[in-house]
Design a protein around this motif. Structure first.
Motif: not given
Length: 373
Positions: A1-10
């Motif tokens: 699962m992608l991190s919170t940071y990466i998921s938000y940035q995407l």
């Protein structure tokens, strides 16, 4: 699962594209098409609340879906409107209710509530009143002729220059607010329109004559740009809010931190004080997390909470996209530490595993290194 940071940035790097994906979902598309096709047929509060599909769509757009069953409550709010500071909606702590009532303002606009645009209905009503004050018959051929021309052409206006370059429209618009286009300084009028009314220190708000602020509020190019003369809050703006709410909810099903970050991003430009933040549990949670404060801090004296937030952060940064982005990077990174999206492994296995599959991922570590705590 992608991190919170990466998921938000995407999601955040291209919000229109992210919303477009939501809009294409079959259920969302059907509900949106139904809403747009039917909302203009609503002419009363009863019409509105008795159409479950329309009413629930509108309530969700304003983040009030949990209250869509409380129709008597909402009818009371809608009947009293928002013109009176002591109205039911205005007295509620949750400002979403007042925003909802302002968007569907049956109390002020009656049967026109779902088709109301200030540059159309408000300006023509004002013009008729000003004509009568000047000793003209509002039903005269002259007044009717000017109004017919105005309504036929105002929706073609997409900018301040468009309005000011059409002498007939410009004269009508100013007359509606008791201003004379012959004697008014055009440079002043342009500054009034460019500054809008959101900033208390704008040119319009600084004038002693409140007619300038009225003109700037009706022709709010500063806030709405080229949609100013066609924008109807109950129509496309409500759809836009519904789609954004759905985007945030979808993100929250996978990662609540991403939903909080998206919500804060949306609300940030309208935050004017730390008390605005503290009045909204979600906003306050984001700030506490970003500052590394425990949840128990929420029980502290509210003035002390506001004071600490003010010491640690500059609230004006939330209106700067770049600074807001850095703040939300900080939040998503801190949220990931508190709620890791991947399973931690032993220190020995870290030596042999791919760095993106363990505890705090490489992308998160890089992001954290850029933060200034």
């Amino acid at each position: 699962m992608l991190s919170t940071y990466i998921s938000y940035q995407l999601i955040a790097k291209d919000i229109p594209k992210s919303i477009a994906r939501i809009e294409q979902q079959p259920t969302v598309d059907r509900d949106t098409q139904y809403y747009l096709a039917n909302i203009t047929k609503v002419k009363s509060i009863d019409d509105f609340v008795n159409n479950d599909r329309l009413f629930k769509y509108a309530m969700k757009a304003y983040g009030l879906e949990d209250m869509d069953y409380a129709k008597a409550f909402m009818v009371k709010a809608l009947k009293e409107g928002v013109s009176d500071p002591d109205s039911f909606a205005n007295k509620l702590t949750d400002k979403r209710y007042a925003q909802f009532v302002a968007a569907f303002n049956f109390a002020a606009d009656g049967a026109n509530a779902t088709v109301y645009n200030p540059t159309q209905q408000q300006v023509t009503a004002n013009y008729a009143t000003q004509a009568e004050i000047a000793g003209l018959d509002p039903d005269s051929d002259y007044v009717k002729g000017e109004t017919t021309y105005y309504l036929a052409n105002i929706t073609k206006v997409k900018s301040i220059d468009d309005l000011m370059s059409n002498d007939r429209l410009y004269t009508y618009a100013l007359a509606a607010f008791g201003l004379d286009s012959v004697t008014e300084d055009k440079d002043l009028i342009k500054s009034v329109l460019q500054g809008g009314v959101k900033d208390p220190d704008s040119v319009a708000n600084q004038q002693t004559n409140k007619a300038y602020a009225g003109l700037a509020a009706a022709f709010n190019f500063a806030q709405y740009g080229d949609t100013t003369t066609t924008r109807v809050t109950a129509q496309q703006p409500t759809v836009d809010m519904y789609l954004r709410q759905t985007l945030e909810e979808d993100a929250g099903q996978t990662n609540e931190g991403v939903r909080l970050a998206l919500y804060f991003q949306r609300k940030a430009p309208d935050i004017t004080s730390w008390y605005d933040v503290l009045a909204d549990t979600a906003l306050a949670s984001v700030v506490r997390t970003a500052l590394g404060l425990p949840d128990s801090f929420a029980t502290a004296d509210i003035d002390k909470q506001a004071q600490l937030f003010g010491q640690k952060l500059d609230i004006k940064d939330f209106t700067d996209p770049e600074k807001l982005g850095k703040f939300l990077t900080r939040f998503t990174s801190m949220y990931e530490i508190a709620h890791p999206t991947s399973t931690a492994v032993t220190s020995v296995s870290v030596l042999f595993a791919q760095p993106t599959t363990v505890g705090i991922s490489t992308d998160l570590m890089m992001a954290m290194q850029q933060l200034k705590f």
